[in-house]
Enzyme design. Structure first.
Site, PDB file in Angstrom:
ATOM      1  N   ARG A  29      -7.104 -64.940 116.427  1.00 10.17           N
ATOM      2  CA  ARG A  29      -7.993 -64.159 115.560  1.00 10.17           C
ATOM      3  C   ARG A  29      -7.253 -63.252 114.573  1.00 10.17           C
ATOM      4  NH1 ARG A  29     -12.627 -62.157 116.215  1.00 10.17           N
ATOM      5  NH2 ARG A  29     -12.067 -61.447 114.147  1.00 10.17           N
ATOM      6  N   ARG A  48     -18.954 -64.481 127.782  1.00 14.34           N
ATOM      7  CA  ARG A  48     -17.931 -63.938 126.865  1.00 14.34           C
ATOM      8  C   ARG A  48     -16.516 -64.322 127.297  1.00 14.34           C
ATOM      9  NH1 ARG A  48     -19.543 -59.672 123.413  1.00 14.34           N
ATOM     10  NH2 ARG A  48     -21.658 -60.207 122.789  1.00 14.34           N
ATOM     11  N   ASP A  82     -21.929 -67.303 117.611  1.00 15.30           N
ATOM     12  CA  ASP A  82     -22.609 -66.047 117.936  1.00 15.30           C
ATOM     13  C   ASP A  82     -24.110 -66.288 117.906  1.00 15.30           C
ATOM     14  OD1 ASP A  82     -22.047 -63.054 118.387  1.00 15.30           O
ATOM     15  OD2 ASP A  82     -23.678 -63.050 116.944  1.00 15.30           O
ATOM     16  N   TYR A 105     -32.235 -57.406 116.196  1.00 11.93           N
ATOM     17  CA  TYR A 105     -31.142 -57.247 115.218  1.00 11.93           C
ATOM     18  C   TYR A 105     -31.672 -57.273 113.785  1.00 11.93           C
ATOM     19  CZ  TYR A 105     -27.396 -57.599 118.674  1.00 11.93           C
ATOM     20  OH  TYR A 105     -26.536 -57.352 119.716  1.00 11.93           O
ATOM     21  N   ARG A 160     -12.254 -61.636 123.566  1.00 12.88           N
ATOM     22  CA  ARG A 160     -11.183 -60.679 123.386  1.00 12.88           C
ATOM     23  C   ARG A 160     -10.390 -60.263 124.613  1.00 12.88           C
ATOM     24  NH1 ARG A 160     -12.481 -56.517 118.664  1.00 12.88           N
ATOM     25  NH2 ARG A 160     -14.476 -56.201 119.684  1.00 12.88           N
TER      26      ARG A 160
HETATM   27  O1  1CP Z   1     -17.441 -66.759 125.510  1.00 14.02           O
HETATM   28  C1  1CP Z   1     -18.424 -66.536 124.786  1.00 14.02           C
HETATM   29  O2  1CP Z   1     -19.489 -66.216 125.296  1.00 14.02           O
HETATM   30  C2  1CP Z   1     -18.204 -66.664 123.302  1.00 14.02           C
HETATM   31  C3  1CP Z   1     -19.359 -66.952 122.435  1.00 14.02           C
HETATM   32  C4  1CP Z   1     -20.280 -65.770 122.143  1.00 14.02           C
HETATM   33  C5  1CP Z   1     -21.570 -65.559 122.662  1.00 14.02           C
HETATM   34  C6  1CP Z   1     -22.256 -66.379 123.725  1.00 14.02           C
HETATM   35  C7  1CP Z   1     -20.028 -64.716 121.217  1.00 14.02           C
HETATM   36  C8  1CP Z   1     -18.801 -64.544 120.431  1.00 14.02           C
HETATM   37  N1  1CP Z   1     -21.150 -63.943 121.130  1.00 14.02           N
HETATM   38  C9  1CP Z   1     -22.099 -64.425 122.008  1.00 14.02           C
HETATM   39  C10 1CP Z   1     -23.470 -63.952 122.207  1.00 14.02           C
HETATM   40  C11 1CP Z   1     -23.895 -62.638 121.704  1.00 14.02           C
HETATM   41  N2  1CP Z   1     -23.573 -62.032 120.529  1.00 14.02           N
HETATM   42  C12 1CP Z   1     -24.827 -61.818 122.374  1.00 14.02           C
HETATM   43  C13 1CP Z   1     -25.516 -62.196 123.656  1.00 14.02           C
HETATM   44  C14 1CP Z   1     -24.639 -62.053 124.840  1.00 14.02           C
HETATM   45  C15 1CP Z   1     -24.505 -60.708 125.444  1.00 14.02           C
HETATM   46  O3  1CP Z   1     -25.551 -60.093 125.745  1.00 14.02           O
HETATM   47  O4  1CP Z   1     -23.381 -60.278 125.665  1.00 14.02           O
HETATM   48  C16 1CP Z   1     -25.033 -60.678 121.602  1.00 14.02           C
HETATM   49  C17 1CP Z   1     -25.936 -59.502 121.933  1.00 14.02           C
HETATM   50  C18 1CP Z   1     -24.237 -60.825 120.433  1.00 14.02           C
HETATM   51  C19 1CP Z   1     -24.189 -59.882 119.287  1.00 14.02           C
HETATM   52  C20 1CP Z   1     -22.782 -59.517 119.026  1.00 14.02           C
HETATM   53  N3  1CP Z   1     -21.929 -60.288 118.298  1.00 14.02           N
HETATM   54  C21 1CP Z   1     -22.053 -58.441 119.552  1.00 14.02           C
HETATM   55  C22 1CP Z   1     -22.636 -57.370 120.491  1.00 14.02           C
HETATM   56  C23 1CP Z   1     -22.582 -55.956 120.039  1.00 14.02           C
HETATM   57  C24 1CP Z   1     -23.529 -55.566 118.959  1.00 14.02           C
HETATM   58  O5  1CP Z   1     -23.041 -54.913 118.009  1.00 14.02           O
HETATM   59  O6  1CP Z   1     -24.715 -55.841 119.064  1.00 14.02           O
HETATM   60  C25 1CP Z   1     -20.737 -58.565 119.086  1.00 14.02           C
HETATM   61  C26 1CP Z   1     -19.585 -57.643 119.346  1.00 14.02           C
HETATM   62  C27 1CP Z   1     -20.687 -59.748 118.298  1.00 14.02           C
HETATM   63  C28 1CP Z   1     -19.497 -60.375 117.644  1.00 14.02           C
HETATM   64  C29 1CP Z   1     -18.849 -61.375 118.528  1.00 14.02           C
HETATM   65  N4  1CP Z   1     -19.448 -62.530 118.999  1.00 14.02           N
HETATM   66  C30 1CP Z   1     -18.567 -63.237 119.778  1.00 14.02           C
HETATM   67  C31 1CP Z   1     -17.338 -62.511 119.802  1.00 14.02           C
HETATM   68  C32 1CP Z   1     -16.087 -62.950 120.518  1.00 14.02           C
HETATM   69  C33 1CP Z   1     -17.540 -61.355 119.011  1.00 14.02           C
HETATM   70  C34 1CP Z   1     -16.520 -60.287 118.711  1.00 14.02           C
HETATM   71  C35 1CP Z   1     -15.751 -60.646 117.508  1.00 14.02           C
HETATM   72  C36 1CP Z   1     -14.306 -60.296 117.665  1.00 14.02           C
HETATM   73  O7  1CP Z   1     -13.600 -60.888 118.469  1.00 14.02           O
HETATM   74  O8  1CP Z   1     -13.885 -59.380 116.936  1.00 14.02           O
END
Ligand code: 1CP
Length: 332
Positions: free
Chosen positions: A36, A23, A72, A144, A27
Site C-alpha cells: 500500500r 479485515r 470496500d 454513510y 493493515r
Molecule cells: O479483509 C478484509 O475484510 C478486506 C476487505 C474489506 C472489507 C470487507 C475492506 C477493506 N473494508 C471492508 C468492509 C467495510 N468497510 C466495512 C464493514 C466491515 C466492518 O464493519 O468492519 C465498513 C464499515 C467499511 C467502511 C470503511 N472503509 C472503514 C471503516 C471506518 C469508517 O470511517 O467508517 C474504513 C477504514 C474503510 C477503508 C478500508 N476498507 C478496507 C481497508 C483495508 C480500508 C483501510 C484502507 C487503508 O488500508 O488505509
C-alpha cells in the site's frame, strides 16, 4: 472438493472447524502495508492483480478457510456515480433520501474489476479455501450516504428515518437492488459464499430495525445460490429479528456468548465471536478464551470461527497464527 466453510454454513458436520478473520486482508499485515506504500486504496481495489494479491496474503500466511475479496462496502456506490475519497474511511458529500433513491441501478460493467478479482482469487486460492464475496447492507450504506462518511452515532440517518420513512424505504429499496446485482456478479465470477455487512444497523431501535433494515437486507440476499452470512455487530437486541433476513448464518459479535447469540437468532449456522482485543493479549490468555468459545458449540455443526468484528491493526501476526492453530487443534 468440498469446502469446510460452505459445509458449516449449511449446518453440516465438517472434518475441521472453518476459520477466517474479518479485515484479514489489511493493515495488521506488514506485506499489506508494504504494497500500500506504492498503491492507493482505490487503485488497489480497481486493479484485479493487486486486489487478488492482497486477498491472498493472509490465506498464504495463515491457511485461512476463507479468502475475503479485497474491496470496500463503498466500492459499488462509487460505481453508481457517488464520488468519494478514503482517509482511511470513506468521505463523500452528504446525500438526501431523494438523491439516494435517484441513484438507480448498478451497471455491472462498472464493477467489472471486482468480478475480475473474484475469478483470479478463485483460480489461485487453495482448493479447500472458500472465496467470500461481500457487500454492505442497504441500511449501512444509507448511513454513510446520509452522513457523508463515518460517524460515532449516525444521527443524520436516525433523524432521516423518522422524518420521511417512506422516502427512506425507497432509498433502501434502490440500494438493496443494486447490492443484489453486485452480489450476483460476484457469485457468477466464482464466490463460494457471500457476507452482508450491516455494521451500523445496531444503532437503530427494534421497530425501525425490523421495519426497514431487515427487509432491505433480505432483498439484497434473496435467491442467491450460495450460503449467505448476515453480520450486524452491536445488534444483540435484534438477534431474534435477524432470522427474517433469510441468511444461512448470522455473525455474532463478542458481547454475548456464541451459543446464546446462536439460540436467539435460530439460524442454521453462526459465525464469530472472539473479541478482537483478545488477540492483543498474550498467547496464554487468549488460548483459554478460544477454548471456551469452541467448547460452547462443541458437537454442534454450523460454527464458522471468526472474531466478533474486524481484526485490530495493531494485532501481531504471530497471534493470528496461534489463534488459527488453537482452532485447528480444538474440538471439531
Ligand atoms: O479483509 C478484509 O475484510 C478486506 C476487505 C474489506 C472489507 C470487507 C475492506 C477493506 N473494508 C471492508 C468492509 C467495510 N468497510 C466495512 C464493514 C466491515 C466492518 O464493519 O468492519 C465498513 C464499515 C467499511 C467502511 C470503511 N472503509 C472503514 C471503516 C471506518 C469508517 O470511517 O467508517 C474504513 C477504514 C474503510 C477503508 C478500508 N476498507 C478496507 C481497508 C483495508 C480500508 C483501510 C484502507 C487503508 O488500508 O488505509
Amino acid at each position: 472438493m468440498t469446502l469446510p466453510l460452505v459445509e458449516a454454513l449449511h449446518g453440516r458436520p465438517t472434518s475441521r472447524r472453518p476459520v477466517w478473520v474479518m479485515r484479514q486482508a489489511g493493515r495488521h499485515l506488514p506485506e499489506y502495508r508494504e504494497l500500500r506504500e506504492r498503491v492507493g486504496f482505490q487503485e488497489a481495489v480497481s486493479t484485479p492483480e493487486v486486489a487478488a494479491e492482497l486477498t491472498l496474503q493472509p490465506v498464504r500466511r495463515y491457511g485461512m478457510d476463507g479468502a475475503v475479496i479485497f474491496a470496500d462496502i463503498m466500492t459499488p456506490l462509487e460505481a453508481m456515480g457517488v464520488p468519494m475519497t478514503f482517509d482511511p474511511g470513506p468521505r463523500l458529500r452528504p446525500h438526501s433520501l431523494a438523491e439516494i433513491a435517484a441513484l438507480g441501478e448498478l451497471d455491472p460493467e462498472r464493477v467489472a474489476p471486482v468480478a475480475g478479482t473474484v475469478s483470479r482469487v478463485r483460480a489461485e486460492a487453495p482448493s479447500g479455501t472458500a472465496v467470500i464475496g461481500f457487500a454492505g447492507a442497504p441500511m449501512t450504506l444509507l448511513a454513510y450516504l446520509c452522513e457523508g462518511g463515518g460517524s460515532r452515532d449516525f444521527m443524520t440517518l436516525r433523524a432521516e428515518l423518522r422524518r420521511d420513512p417512506g422516502a427512506a424505504g425507497e432509498a433502501l429499496g434502490v440500494l438493496a437492488r443494486a447490492m443484489h446485482t453486485y452480489l450476483e456478479l460476484q457469485v457468477e465470477a466464482g464466490a463460494d459464499v457471500v457476507q452482508l455487512f450491516d455494521t451500523w444497523a445496531g444503532l437503530l431501535d427494534r421497530d425501525r430495525y425490523g421495519a426497514l433494515a431487515v427487509p432491505a437486507a433480505a432483498d439484497a440476499l434473496a435467491g442467491l445460490p450460495v450460503p449467505r452470512i448476515y453480520f450486524a455487530p452491536g445488534a444483540g437486541h435484534t438477534l431474534d429479528l435477524q432470522k427474517a433476513v433469510g441468511a444461512e448464518a448470522v455473525g455474532a459479535d463478542w458481547r454475548l456468548p456464541i451459543d446464546a447469540a446462536w439460540d436467539r437468532a435460530g439460524t442454521k449456522a453462526v459465525q464469530g465471536n472472539l473479541d478482537p482485543a483478545v488477540l492483543l493479549a498474550d498467547e496464554g490468555t487468549f488460548r483459554d478464551e478460544v477454548g471456551a468459545m469452541l467448547g460452547r458449540t462443541a458437537g454442534r455443526p454450523g460454527h464458522v470461527v471468526n472474531l466478533g468484528h474486524g481484526i485490530d491493526r495493531a494485532t501481531p501476526p504471530r497471534n493470528v497464527a496461534a489463534f488459527v492453530e488453537a482452532v485447528r487443534n480444538g474440538p471439531a
